[in-house]
Design an enzyme around this catalytic site. Structure first.
Site, PDB file in Angstrom:
ATOM      1  N   GLU A   1       0.879  -1.167   0.000  1.00 42.63           N
ATOM      2  CA  GLU A   1       0.000   0.000   0.000  1.00 42.63           C
ATOM      3  C   GLU A   1       0.913   1.211   0.000  1.00 42.63           C
ATOM      4  O   GLU A   1       1.566   1.519   0.987  1.00 42.63           O
ATOM      5  CB  GLU A   1      -0.911  -0.016   1.233  1.00 42.63           C
ATOM      6  CG  GLU A   1      -2.143   0.868   1.071  1.00 42.63           C
ATOM      7  CD  GLU A   1      -1.945   2.271   1.606  1.00 42.63           C
ATOM      8  OE1 GLU A   1      -1.414   3.098   0.841  1.00 42.63           O
ATOM      9  OE2 GLU A   1      -2.308   2.529   2.751  1.00 42.63           O
TER      10      GLU A   1
ATOM     11  N   CYS B   1      -2.235   8.813   3.050  1.00 37.21           N
ATOM     12  CA  CYS B   1      -2.132   8.231   1.713  1.00 37.21           C
ATOM     13  C   CYS B   1      -3.399   8.466   0.910  1.00 37.21           C
ATOM     14  O   CYS B   1      -3.366   8.500  -0.316  1.00 37.21           O
ATOM     15  CB  CYS B   1      -1.820   6.746   1.794  1.00 37.21           C
ATOM     16  SG  CYS B   1      -2.968   5.798   2.799  1.00 37.21           S
TER      17      CYS B   1
END
Length: 480
Positions: A249, A283
């Protein structure tokens, strides 16, 4: 997602490497820890392997009910320390202390969902009947899972992998960012107090070299990494030839589109928060916004008004709503993007002088809204991971979608509209892992958390997230 470097000092007397966590609040040393040497790393892996494999007491043989109970107890223990943890987070990575406990609420939500969903997610898959045969597919634990977690949401990102991995019957080794070592220790203490058997969950403070060596260790069966694209590349290289699963990720440059029919007040409020919460260090934070030309001026005006209300200051001050970035270099990077954009014709709407602590050479940086931006500017294409957002006017849906997809990343994307059917139709055309309508910057544990392009690969959360931590094993039984 930007990762802070480890600071190591060689102690000539003991020959032990030291890791120091420098607080962004005042640049002081907040935590000092010894880094694990090769022998300690080897012993940790051996314990995990034995805890998984033991023929009598192995964790994979423990009932699912027992695994669920221990995980729930551990999370209850962790959350009970939310006030102390909020203080630690503010000093380690700079989040305002008023928001620190909120991360623990997210931990409770995600863990409770995964504990509740695991029975169905891990159940055997029965095949259709065939005379004389019994056939089914069992989900088997992988073995030892290495979780490498970042500093920006240090508990949430770790829990995404730790809980489903343990529920599935794996043993876990956690390597946390050098910026947030206390998070690994807090998690270990919670599981230990909850009665988790020795070796099932461990942590290591390690150098990058020893981390790479650990990934290459044949007793590591899966790696779950959250961090930068560069960090993801290093993980893949370390795992090269191992033929193990690697979940990555890696961050994003997440866009939002505000249509002409959107509720502008709500859109502005939601997107400003999505851009600047956690000082933009998320993020899935909003880093670029496209607004229909008919409502562009109104949206920008409202967004600027909201942004000016932030209070920039020390993260340990309860009145502060915007803390420092994780380190001075991160603030310098964002400053560089802003200055370069201004030199290329962008317009800044926030006077930095209004935020007294925003000073060059420090981790403190004022929030900034830029207009007259385009995709020739790094601030609109390169991950910022800081409190800046660019806003562009667009002619309509097609132009907005083209710009949203013009990115190397694809983690989340948001569309604001009162026409839900149209929003879904447009969302089908967006290259992203998660599509939001009328919200942003949020993880629903019932939904798969995944990305496309340089946002990574693999999946956590939801029932699908358990598949990363198991392998299918088929049983084909012929009856006499």
């Amino acid at each position: 997602m930007n990762m802070s470097p480890q600071v190591k000092i060689s102690d000539e007397t003991s020959k032990v490497s030291i890791q120091q966590t420098i607080s962004p609040i005042d640049a002081s040393v907040y935590v000092t820890r010894h880094l694990a040497e090769k022998e300690q790393v080897s012993a940790c892996v051996k314990r995990a392997h034995q805890a998984f494999k033991d023929i009598d007491t192995g964790w994979k043989l423990t009932s699912l009910e027992r695994r669920k109970s221990v995980c729930q107890s551990a999370m209850d223990i962790l959350v009970s320390h939310k006030e102390e943890i909020a203080q630690e987070l503010s000093w380690m990575m700079g989040r305002p202390v008023r928001y620190g406990a909120g991360e623990l609420a997210g931990v409770a939500e995600r863990s409770e969902y995964m504990i509740g969903a695991c029975e169905q997610a891990l159940a055997d898959i029965e095949c259709e009947g065939k005379p004389g045969f019994t056939r089914y597919i069992k989900r088997e634990a992988l073995g030892v899972v290495l979780v490498i977690a970042p500093w920006n949401y240090p508990y949430l990102t770790a829990i995404n992998a730790i809980i489903p991995a343990l529920l599935a019957g794996n043993c876990v080794i956690l390597k946390h960012s050098a910026q947030t070592p206390l998070c690994a220790e807090r998690l270990f203490q919670a599981f230990e107090q909850a009665g988790l058997p020795e070796g099932v969950f461990q942590y290591l403070h390690m150098s990058h070299e020893n981390t790479a060596n650990l990934i290459a260790n044949t007793r590591i069966n899966y790696v779950a990494f959250t961090g930068s694209v560069f960090g993801g590349e290093m993980v893949e290289k370390a795992a090269l030839g191992r033929f193990i699963g690697v979940g990555l990720e890696l961050g994003g440059k997440d866009p939002a589109y505000v249509r002409q029919d959107a509720d502008i007040d709500k859109a502005a409020e939601t997107l400003v928060d999505g851009a600047f919460f956690n000082s933009g260090q998320s993020c899935c934070g909003i880093e670029r916004i496209y607004v229909h030309h008919s409502v562009y001026d109104d949206f920008v005006s409202k967004a600027v008004t909201l942004t000016k209300q932030y209070q920039l200051g020390r993260a340990d001050d309860k009145s502060v709503t915007l803390g420092p970035l994780v380190r001075r270099e991160a603030a310098d990077f964002v400053r560089g993007q802003i200055q370069e954009a201004l030199a290329q014709g962008a317009v800044a709407h926030i006077d930095e002088a209004s935020f007294a602590m925003s000073q060059a050479g420090t981790a403190y940086l004022a929030p900034q809204i830029l207009t007259h931006v385009d995709h020739q500017m790094r601030v609109m294409t390169e991950e910022s991971f800081g409190p800046v957002v660019g806003i562009m006017s667009v002619s309509g849906d097609d132009e907005a979608l083209e710009l949203m997809n013009d990115s190397d990343f694809g983690l989340t994307a948001s569309i604001f509209t009162q026409d839900i059917e149209k929003g879904i139709e447009l969302g089908e055309r967006v290259e992203t892992g998660t599509l939001f309508l009328n919200r942003c910057d949020y993880l629903d544990p019932a939904l798969a958390w995944t990305g496309v392009k340089q946002s990574g690969r693999g999946c956590t959360l939801s029932q699908l997230g358990f598949e990363q931590f198991t392998r299918p094993k088929s049983f084909h039984i012929k009856h006499p």
